[in-house]
Design a protein around this motif. Structure first.
Motif, short mmCIF file in Angstrom:
data_model
loop_
_atom_site.label_atom_id
_atom_site.label_comp_id
_atom_site.label_asym_id
_atom_site.label_seq_id
_atom_site.Cartn_x
_atom_site.Cartn_y
_atom_site.Cartn_z
N TYR A 265 5.71 18.76 -0.42
CA TYR A 265 4.49 18.66 -1.21
C TYR A 265 3.75 17.37 -0.85
N ASP A 266 2.42 17.48 -0.76
CA ASP A 266 1.60 16.30 -0.46
C ASP A 266 1.41 15.45 -1.71
N VAL A 267 1.52 14.13 -1.53
CA VAL A 267 1.31 13.17 -2.61
C VAL A 267 0.42 12.05 -2.08
N ARG A 268 -0.56 11.63 -2.90
CA ARG A 268 -1.42 10.50 -2.55
C ARG A 268 -1.22 9.37 -3.54
N ILE A 269 -1.04 8.17 -3.00
CA ILE A 269 -0.85 6.98 -3.82
C ILE A 269 -1.94 5.97 -3.47
N VAL A 270 -2.74 5.57 -4.46
CA VAL A 270 -3.82 4.62 -4.23
C VAL A 270 -3.27 3.20 -4.38
N VAL A 271 -3.54 2.37 -3.37
CA VAL A 271 -3.00 1.01 -3.31
C VAL A 271 -4.14 0.01 -3.25
N ASP A 272 -4.09 -1.03 -4.09
CA ASP A 272 -5.06 -2.12 -4.02
C ASP A 272 -4.77 -2.95 -2.78
N ASN A 273 -5.79 -3.11 -1.95
CA ASN A 273 -5.64 -3.88 -0.71
C ASN A 273 -6.25 -5.27 -0.92
N ASN A 274 -5.64 -6.05 -1.81
CA ASN A 274 -6.24 -7.33 -2.20
C ASN A 274 -5.35 -8.53 -1.94
N GLN A 275 -4.32 -8.36 -1.12
CA GLN A 275 -3.46 -9.51 -0.79
C GLN A 275 -4.01 -10.17 0.48
N SER A 276 -4.51 -11.38 0.33
CA SER A 276 -5.19 -12.06 1.44
C SER A 276 -4.26 -12.32 2.62
N ASN A 277 -2.99 -12.51 2.34
CA ASN A 277 -2.03 -12.81 3.41
C ASN A 277 -1.29 -11.57 3.89
N ALA A 278 -1.68 -10.40 3.36
CA ALA A 278 -1.04 -9.15 3.77
C ALA A 278 -2.08 -8.02 3.67
N GLU A 279 -3.02 -8.06 4.60
CA GLU A 279 -4.13 -7.10 4.56
C GLU A 279 -3.74 -5.80 5.25
N LEU A 280 -3.77 -4.72 4.49
CA LEU A 280 -3.44 -3.41 5.04
C LEU A 280 -4.62 -2.87 5.84
N LYS A 281 -4.30 -2.04 6.84
CA LYS A 281 -5.33 -1.43 7.68
C LYS A 281 -5.12 0.08 7.72
N LEU B 217 -2.06 6.03 0.35
CA LEU B 217 -0.89 6.35 1.17
C LEU B 217 -0.58 7.84 0.98
N GLN B 218 -0.58 8.57 2.06
CA GLN B 218 -0.34 10.01 2.00
C GLN B 218 1.07 10.29 2.51
N VAL B 219 1.90 10.84 1.62
CA VAL B 219 3.29 11.11 1.96
C VAL B 219 3.62 12.56 1.68
N SER B 220 4.69 13.03 2.30
CA SER B 220 5.18 14.39 2.09
C SER B 220 6.54 14.30 1.40
N VAL B 221 6.69 15.03 0.28
CA VAL B 221 7.88 14.90 -0.56
C VAL B 221 8.62 16.24 -0.62
N PRO B 222 9.96 16.23 -0.43
CA PRO B 222 10.73 17.48 -0.53
C PRO B 222 10.68 18.07 -1.93
N GLU B 223 10.89 19.37 -1.98
CA GLU B 223 10.80 20.10 -3.25
C GLU B 223 11.71 19.55 -4.34
N LYS B 224 12.95 19.20 -3.99
CA LYS B 224 13.91 18.78 -5.00
C LYS B 224 13.60 17.40 -5.56
N GLU B 225 12.68 16.66 -4.91
CA GLU B 225 12.36 15.31 -5.39
C GLU B 225 10.93 15.18 -5.90
N ILE B 226 10.15 16.25 -5.88
CA ILE B 226 8.75 16.16 -6.28
C ILE B 226 8.63 15.84 -7.78
N VAL B 227 9.67 16.15 -8.56
CA VAL B 227 9.63 15.87 -10.00
C VAL B 227 9.59 14.38 -10.28
#
Length: 276
Positions: A210-226, A163-173
């Motif tokens: 600031y760019d942030v990347r979060i790696v997510v396990d896509n292993n929920q059979s009833n909630a498959e992310l695309k 998941l690629q998100v953009s975070v404001p400077e005051k919250e990047i900490v």
């Protein structure tokens, strides 16, 4: 003035650790476009779009008949060169062969061996194989076609998404590489995905995000992310702040301009609500 009977409620102040949410899109952690590295006609296709394949599986076979014939000829030349060198080295013990002849035979053996290795590698490249476990998300080749430099297929690892998100400077900490983060999506209300913060950018953009990347396990059979879906990372602050709570029934106005009546002595006054 006309007097009215009103019901009043008291506000409450509590220490609350606020939640922060950041919305982005899911992208694959690994994705590769596969192209042909040898020229020839497509003789076999062993995977279709949507198929899950294991690493090493042959996906496309390019015609290798000419390469196989060249390999057999090169192998015969190599065997002959090796035997010639062995025979001359044996004869050299009696002094009947010059060092120059031996050197030439060694050079010939090295040349034929190199040709043999090159042809073997080309034969291996005629099979386009999956470089890792993944799903075929594009295939643009058919039997009998002669591929050029355009990609033949695309393999995508959907077992983990980022998941690629953009975070404001005051919250990047709030974001630390290796820390966990919960991820939710509107597509599957009620489902929560556990993620690991993989990357936090050291440089902000022109508006101090600031760019942030979060790696997510896509292993929920009833909630498959695309890939391409929206997702929201939810983080709770480690520090709390005092927050004023107002009963919902006391709120007036709109979401953009909320208002509330305040009691001032024996009068009530309509006030706008402002947040910091």
């Amino acid at each position: 003035d006309k007097k009215l009977l009103v019901h009043t409620s008291s506000t409450i102040k509590e220490d609350v650790a606020p939640n922060y949410s950041y919305t982005g899109t899911f992208a694959p952690c690994r994705e590769v476009l596969l192209t042909a590295q040898v020229y020839g006609e497509v003789k076999g296709i062993f995977a279709n779009e949507g198929d899950f394949v294991r690493a090493g599986k042959t996906l496309v076979q390019i015609d290798d008949h000419i390469l196989q014939a060249q390999y057999q000829a090169a192998e015969a030349n190599y065997i002959t060169a090796r035997k010639n060198l062995e025979r001359y080295e044996s004869a050299a013990k009696s002094g009947g062969v010059s060092n120059l002849q031996i050197d030439n035979l060694k050079l010939n053996l090295a040349t034929t061996e190199s040709q043999l290795k090159q042809l073997k590698r080309q034969i291996e490249l005629s099979k386009i194989v999956a470089p890792f476990d993944g799903t075929i998300t594009m295939r643009s080749v058919e039997l009998g076609s002669v591929p050029g430099q355009s990609p033949l297929a695309r393999i995508t690892d959907l077992q983990k998404l980022k998941l690629q998100v953009s975070v404001p400077e005051k919250e990047i900490v709030l974001f630390k590489e290796g820390a966990t983060a919960n991820v939710v999506t509107d597509v599957y209300p009620g489902a929560t995905f556990s993620g690991i913060i993989e990357y936090v950018s050291d440089r902000g953009d022109e508006v101090h995000n600031y760019d942030v990347r979060i790696v997510v396990d896509n292993n929920q059979s009833n909630a498959e992310l695309k890939v391409g879906m929206y997702g929201t990372a939810v983080l709770k602050s480690s520090t709390s702040q005092q927050t004023l709570f107002i009963p919902r029934a006391a709120l007036l106005g709109s979401a953009k301009n909320p208002q509330v009546f305040l009691v001032n002595g024996d009068r009530v006054e309509l006030k706008d609500i402002r947040t910091r």
